[in-house]
Scaffold this motif. Structure first.
Motif, PDB file in Angstrom:
ATOM      1  N   GLU A 276       0.821  -1.206   0.000  1.00  0.00           N
ATOM      2  CA  GLU A 276       0.000   0.000   0.000  1.00  0.00           C
ATOM      3  C   GLU A 276       0.857   1.260   0.000  1.00  0.00           C
ATOM      4  O   GLU A 276       0.418   2.307  -0.469  1.00  0.00           O
ATOM      5  N   ARG A 279       1.371   1.969  -3.616  1.00  0.00           N
ATOM      6  CA  ARG A 279       0.144   2.477  -4.251  1.00  0.00           C
ATOM      7  C   ARG A 279      -0.150   3.907  -3.831  1.00  0.00           C
ATOM      8  O   ARG A 279      -0.567   4.734  -4.650  1.00  0.00           O
ATOM      9  N   SER A 280       0.086   4.216  -2.575  1.00  0.00           N
ATOM     10  CA  SER A 280      -0.140   5.587  -2.114  1.00  0.00           C
ATOM     11  C   SER A 280       0.846   6.550  -2.760  1.00  0.00           C
ATOM     12  O   SER A 280       0.489   7.654  -3.164  1.00  0.00           O
ATOM     13  N   ARG A 282       2.416   6.231  -5.625  1.00  0.00           N
ATOM     14  CA  ARG A 282       2.094   6.436  -7.042  1.00  0.00           C
ATOM     15  C   ARG A 282       0.823   7.247  -7.213  1.00  0.00           C
ATOM     16  O   ARG A 282       0.721   8.075  -8.124  1.00  0.00           O
ATOM     17  N   GLY A 283      -0.129   7.025  -6.357  1.00  0.00           N
ATOM     18  CA  GLY A 283      -1.388   7.749  -6.501  1.00  0.00           C
ATOM     19  C   GLY A 283      -1.225   9.242  -6.383  1.00  0.00           C
ATOM     20  O   GLY A 283      -1.939  10.013  -7.026  1.00  0.00           O
ATOM     21  N   GLU A 284      -0.267   9.678  -5.578  1.00  0.00           N
ATOM     22  CA  GLU A 284      -0.074  11.115  -5.388  1.00  0.00           C
ATOM     23  C   GLU A 284       0.915  11.719  -6.371  1.00  0.00           C
ATOM     24  O   GLU A 284       0.718  12.802  -6.884  1.00  0.00           O
ATOM     25  N   PRO A 288      -1.531   9.357 -12.269  1.00  0.00           N
ATOM     26  CA  PRO A 288      -2.273   8.187 -12.753  1.00  0.00           C
ATOM     27  C   PRO A 288      -3.176   8.486 -13.937  1.00  0.00           C
ATOM     28  O   PRO A 288      -3.605   7.570 -14.632  1.00  0.00           O
ATOM     29  N   HIS A 289      -3.439   9.782 -14.183  1.00  0.00           N
ATOM     30  CA  HIS A 289      -4.285  10.108 -15.327  1.00  0.00           C
ATOM     31  C   HIS A 289      -3.531  10.033 -16.648  1.00  0.00           C
ATOM     32  O   HIS A 289      -4.137  10.109 -17.728  1.00  0.00           O
TER      33      HIS A 289
END
Length: 694
Positions: A276, A279-280, A282-284, A288-289
């Motif tokens: 996680e 994932r956190s 990369r998400g920030e 991801p768009h």
């Protein structure tokens, strides 16, 4: 669903073509990984056969034995319930590839060939392998019958694929792919792969370790993820020393690391990490768009999880600080580990070194002493393999080394070979150093042998050559120097073969060389003199670095006898003394200082400079010290010396590779040894520039 994974990477001291030993070390690393709770084990590049097989990769035997070892791995109970990632060569459609074979519970999941090969410096991968040049392309590989019998598979995926477990996705890189500007981990990260693996055979060079660390950190800083780096360790049969440094990183931080230099044959590095966190991150940070423009990786799915369902209380690894060795520490550790591997695998009983009392031979002696220090430390820390090896080398199954000086006396013989041109100062410096490190020291006078050789010449020709100081010509003077140096080589080998026999002991000694890299650049040594030896621990180290190393030995190892050696001017002591004092010096003979030669050597090898381009660079960097005409004189002198003596590189003693400007033509510096030594066109271009400036 669990989210914390325990991963294992390792450094293994594999030996080229030692299939029994290599198999044993691989199995031991898998056993340790499982004991530490790991569900994925990564090993170094070509670990089954050893990276340094060289032209043995052409032989069908090598491929056959690799598959036989793979069969043993698949069948072993130790490899069950853990994903194993091993390296070996594989022939596919009659093309040879450097591959990773990933398997689980007697099933091969896929074979991933290397895509970007190393073909620079010491690397010759294009000689033996082809790159897999089709990104994200997969074919079927037909397994050999012996493997089919174990796996009950006839074919497996072969190509640029990734592994999808129940809880994450894993992608492979192999060694040089990390160094490439188009590293696969970039595209893999954009396609959602969370764990990157790199199986490497990255060798030691001075001041290089931070390059690997920075690349691994950068790979996961840019796009997030977990990065596992495995590496070869030790001397696998050549000039290179692989220095370990296995590591695991997450999101730009190193969280677990192995030793850079060690006598451990098997070192396993594990880390427990939270998916996680990837994932956190990369998400920030990783947009991801953004659309992924390439064809997605084919995912090979397996019904296996790296995490456990109930892992909430499992602690995760935190960032660690990487403390890098200084160059002086690297010289004390790397060549010493290389010498130990060479000694224990050669079947010999120790080393013999002609010890002149100068910086070079003293450096070789200190490296042997450092080896003894490391052996004693390893035994004290419970390394059973080192203890077994040292007992075998000294021929005493009850022996347990505790004092480096005492061990040095068992493994190391030094000899001072005096002539009428030798001074008491150098004799005493050699004697004092030998006493401090504990070597078995001999004093040998070579005058009788020299006169015998000259007597044979005189009997045949009726002539007796004279030194320049006694009215002789330059040719006579050089010949008289060379005969002394060559007789020292003959005597070194004689004593290496028989001195233990004379003491009623068994075995022979390996002769150590002590020519530094700067002298090799200009050929400032006698062909087949006492620099000719079995191996040379300092042949890739500059004079400047060697002086720094000896200063380190004074402080760290308390070898105070080195102070006088450092203060004395370097000299070959092959010409007559004047009032008992040395008048011949190395730097006067070479026509330049060692520090100047180090600069020139790097321009020649690393910057790929010929005479003209070297002149153009030096007139800028040396403008405060030399005029353009003085720079031109030095450049011309170097290239004349280099080209006249280049033939000596064809016979240079195999040396520890420590720097990227080594002149060893046998493996590293592939240039001619017969030159037009006038360099007429090149030197004319330099002269034209000097005329314009002055």
């Amino acid at each position: 669903m669990g989210r914390k994974v325990t991963l294992a990477t390792c450094s293994l001291n594999q030996w080229a073509l030692d299939f029994d030993g290599n198999l044993g070390r691989i199995l031991k690393s898998i056993e340790i990984a499982k004991q530490k709770g790991a569900k994925y084990r990564l090993g170094p590049e070509l670990e089954i056969c050893g990276y340094g097989c060289a032209d043995h990769f052409y032989e069908s035997d090598t491929l056959l034995h690799c598959f036989q070892v793979l069969k043993s791995l698949l069948e072993s109970p130790l490899t069950q319930d853990i994903i194993c990632d091993v390296g070996m060569p594989v022939m596919h459609h009659n093309v040879r590839y450097n591959c990773r074979v990933i398997f689980l519970n007697k099933k091969i999941l896929f074979i991933r060939p290397k895509m970007l090969l190393a073909n620079y410096g010491n690397n010759r991968e294009f000689r033996w392998f082809s790159p897999w040049s089709r990104p994200r392309y997969v074919e079927e590989y037909f397994l050999p019958r012996m493997i089919q019998d174990v796996t009950e598979q006839s074919t497996v995926p072969f190509g640029d694929v990734v592994l999808s477990t129940i809880d994450t996705c894993i992608g492979s890189e192999i060694c040089a792919e990390l160094w490439n500007p188009r590293s696969p981990h970039v595209d893999m990260g954009l396609d959602g792969i969370e764990i990157f693996t790199n199986s490497s055979a990255s060798y030691h060079e001075l001041r290089k370790a931070d390059h690997r660390v920075n690349l691994v950190k950068s790979a996961t800083t840019k796009s997030g993820g977990i990065y596992m780096f495995a590496n070869q360790r030790g001397c696998d049969g050549d000039r290179l020393y692989y220095d370990g440094c296995a590591m695991i990183a997450i999101n730009g931080d190193i969280v677990a690391r192995g030793a850079q230099f060690s006598l451990e044959d098997v070192e396993v590095v594990t880390a427990t990490l939270d998916l996680e966190d990837v994932r956190s991150y990369r998400g920030e940070r990783c947009h991801p768009h953004m659309e992924y423009e390439h064809k997605p990786y084919q995912r090979i799915k397996t019904d296996f999880s790296l995490s456990d369902c109930d892992d909430r209380c499992l602690p995760t690894h935190q960032p660690v600080e990487w403390i890098f060795h200084t160059p002086e520490e690297e010289i004390s550790l790397g060549p010493a580990c290389w010498l130990w591997d060479y000694l224990r695998r050669s079947g010999q009983a120790g080393f013999l070194l002609p010890l002149s009392g100068g910086v070079d031979s003293s450096s070789s002696a200190c490296i042997v002493y450092s080896m003894c220090v490391q052996i004693c430390q390893a035994v004290e820390h419970g390394n059973c393999q080192v203890l077994e090896d040292v007992q075998r080398v000294v021929g005493d199954s009850s022996y347990r080394p505790q004092d480096p000086r005492e061990l040095c006396g068992r493994l190391f013989t030094t000899c001072y070979m005096a002539s009428e041109n030798s001074s008491e100062d150098t004799r005493n410096r050699a004697k004092d150093l030998a006493a401090q490190i504990g070597s078995n020291h001999l004093n040998i006078n070579i005058d009788m042998a020299v006169k015998a050789m000259l007597g044979i010449f005189s009997m045949v020709t009726g002539k007796w050559p004279q030194f320049r100081a006694n009215g002789g010509s330059a040719r006579e003077n050089l010949a008289l120097q060379n005969v002394q140096a060559r007789i020292r080589m003959v005597l070194a080998y004689l004593f290496a073969q028989l001195c233990l026999w004379a003491q009623g002991k068994t075995g022979g000694l390996l002769v150590l060389g002590s020519a530094n890299v700067d002298e090799s650049l200009t050929g400032y040594f006698t062909k087949y003199d006492c620099s000719s030896a079995d191996i040379n621990p300092i042949g890739g180290v500059s004079k400047t670095d060697l002086k720094g190393f000896l200063e380190y030995c004074v402080k760290r190892l308390q070898l105070t006898s080195l102070i006088g050696i450092l203060e004395a001017p370097p000299t070959a002591e092959l010409e007559p003394l004047t009032d008992g004092k040395v008048v011949q010096t190395d730097e006067a003979d070479m026509g330049m200082t060692y520090s100047e030669l180090s600069v020139i050597g790097r321009l020649r090898k690393i910057s790929k400079c010929g005479p003209y381009s070297m002149f153009c660079k030096l007139i800028s960097s040396w403008k405060d010290t030399f005029s353009p005409s003085q720079v031109a004189t030095k450049v011309k002198h170097f290239f004349r010396m280099y080209s006249i003596n280049r033939h000596k590189m064809t016979t240079v003693t195999p040396s520890y590779h420590a720097d990227s400007y080594g002149p060893d033509d046998n493996r590293f510096d592939l240039r001619p040894f017969l030159y037009n030594t006038r360099w007429s066109w090149q030197f004319r271009c330099i002269d034209n520039e000097v005329a314009k400036m002055e």
